[in-house]
Motif scaffolding. Structure first.
Motif, PDB file in Angstrom:
ATOM      1  N   PRO A  41      -8.348   4.917   6.631  1.00 11.17           N
ATOM      2  CA  PRO A  41      -7.952   5.588   7.873  1.00 11.17           C
ATOM      3  C   PRO A  41      -6.446   5.791   7.947  1.00 11.17           C
ATOM      4  CG  PRO A  41      -9.552   3.878   8.320  1.00 11.17           C
ATOM      5  CD  PRO A  41      -9.181   3.731   6.883  1.00 11.17           C
ATOM      6  N   GLY A  42      -6.040   7.006   8.241  1.00 13.41           N
ATOM      7  CA  GLY A  42      -4.626   7.311   8.389  1.00 13.41           C
ATOM      8  C   GLY A  42      -3.861   7.439   7.091  1.00 13.41           C
ATOM      9  N   ASP A  90      -8.740  -2.859   0.214  1.00 11.40           N
ATOM     10  CA  ASP A  90      -9.674  -1.967  -0.480  1.00 11.40           C
ATOM     11  C   ASP A  90     -10.597  -1.242   0.500  1.00 11.40           C
ATOM     12  OD1 ASP A  90      -9.977  -4.492  -2.989  1.00 11.40           O
ATOM     13  OD2 ASP A  90      -8.839  -2.617  -3.146  1.00 11.40           O
ATOM     14  N   THR A  91     -10.521  -1.595   1.765  1.00 10.15           N
ATOM     15  CA  THR A  91     -11.356  -0.952   2.777  1.00 10.15           C
ATOM     16  C   THR A  91     -11.036   0.530   2.855  1.00 10.15           C
ATOM     17  OG1 THR A  91     -11.596  -2.961   4.091  1.00 10.15           O
ATOM     18  CG2 THR A  91     -11.890  -0.856   5.242  1.00 10.15           C
ATOM     19  N   ALA A  92     -12.069   1.357   2.695  1.00  9.31           N
ATOM     20  CA  ALA A  92     -11.890   2.811   2.686  1.00  9.31           C
ATOM     21  C   ALA A  92     -13.257   3.474   2.531  1.00  9.31           C
ATOM     22  CB  ALA A  92     -10.982   3.232   1.531  1.00  9.31           C
ATOM     23  N   VAL A  93     -13.261   4.784   2.677  1.00 12.61           N
ATOM     24  CA  VAL A  93     -14.413   5.579   2.266  1.00 12.61           C
ATOM     25  C   VAL A  93     -14.192   5.939   0.795  1.00 12.61           C
ATOM     26  CG1 VAL A  93     -15.746   7.681   2.601  1.00 12.61           C
ATOM     27  CG2 VAL A  93     -14.768   6.484   4.575  1.00 12.61           C
ATOM     28  N   TYR A  94     -15.182   5.662  -0.025  1.00  8.07           N
ATOM     29  CA  TYR A  94     -15.090   5.904  -1.465  1.00  8.07           C
ATOM     30  C   TYR A  94     -15.870   7.159  -1.817  1.00  8.07           C
ATOM     31  CZ  TYR A  94     -12.807   1.469  -2.275  1.00  8.07           C
ATOM     32  OH  TYR A  94     -11.892   0.441  -2.288  1.00  8.07           O
ATOM     33  N   TYR A  95     -15.232   8.012  -2.603  1.00  9.02           N
ATOM     34  CA  TYR A  95     -15.806   9.291  -2.990  1.00  9.02           C
ATOM     35  C   TYR A  95     -15.930   9.390  -4.503  1.00  9.02           C
ATOM     36  CZ  TYR A  95     -14.523  10.771   1.735  1.00  9.02           C
ATOM     37  OH  TYR A  95     -14.400  10.886   3.090  1.00  9.02           O
ATOM     38  N   VAL A 119     -16.767   1.380   2.375  1.00  6.24           N
ATOM     39  CA  VAL A 119     -16.600   0.001   1.901  1.00  6.24           C
ATOM     40  C   VAL A 119     -15.666  -0.708   2.868  1.00  6.24           C
ATOM     41  CG1 VAL A 119     -15.664  -1.472   0.084  1.00  6.24           C
ATOM     42  CG2 VAL A 119     -17.018   0.551  -0.513  1.00  6.24           C
ATOM     43  N   THR A 120     -16.126  -1.813   3.417  1.00  2.00           N
ATOM     44  CA  THR A 120     -15.318  -2.595   4.338  1.00  2.00           C
ATOM     45  C   THR A 120     -15.225  -4.019   3.823  1.00  2.00           C
ATOM     46  OG1 THR A 120     -16.067  -1.238   6.202  1.00  2.00           O
ATOM     47  CG2 THR A 120     -15.046  -3.353   6.721  1.00  2.00           C
TER      48      THR A 120
END
Length: 123
Positions: A41-42, A90-95, A119-120
Motif C-alpha cells: 500500500p502506498g 514482505d506484506t503486499a499484493v503479489y503478482y 500476502v500479509t
C-alpha cells in the motif's frame, strides 16, 4: 487469450513460510520469462524474481535473495514462489507476470499479468 492465475497467499506470522503458485494458460510459454512482483500500500510495484522457461535461469532482487525461491513446472505451466523467513515488510499484493521474448526486471516489459494474491505477514 493468455491467463495467469495466482494462488497461495494468506496471513502468516513473521518467520513463517508461504508458497505462491501461478498457473499459466492460453498459449505456449516456451519463450516467456516469468516474473513475480509485489506492491505494498502506498508504494510502487517492485520486482522480486524471474525465471526463464528455457534453461530455468533465475534472478532475485536483493531484499529477497536467500529467502525466496522461484521455480517452475513446465509440464503444468506453473511457476512457484517459495517464501521463507517472511518479514512484516514482505506484506503486499503479489503478482505473477509473463514477458514475451525478453528477460527483464522491468514491469513495463511484461505482457501479461495475474490478478494478484495478498500476502500479509504479522509481527
Amino acid at each position: 487469450q493468455v491467463q495467469l492465475v495466482e494462488s497461495g497467499g494468506g496471513l502468516v506470522q513473521s518467520g513463517g513460510s508461504l508458497r505462491l503458485s501461478c498457473a499459466a494458460s492460453g498459449r505456449a510459454f516456451s519463450s516467456y520469462t516469468m516474473g513475480w512482483f509485489r506492491q505494498a500500500p502506498g508504494k510502487e510495484r517492485e520486482f522480486i524474481a524471474y525465471i526463464t522457461w528455457i534453461g530455468g535461469s533465475t534472478y532475485y532482487t536483493d531484499s529477497v535473495k536467500d529467502r525466496f525461491t522461484i521455480s517452475r513446472d513446465n509440464a503444468k505451466n506453473t511457476v512457484y514462489l517459495q517464501m521463507n523467513s517472511l518479514k512484516p515488510e514482505d506484506t503486499a499484493v503479489y503478482y505473477c507476470a509473463a514477458a514475451r521474448r525478453t528477460i527483464t526486471i522491468r514491469d513495463y516489459q511484461y505482457d501479461y499479468w495475474g490478478q494478484g494474491t495478498q500476502v500479509t505477514v504479522s509481527s
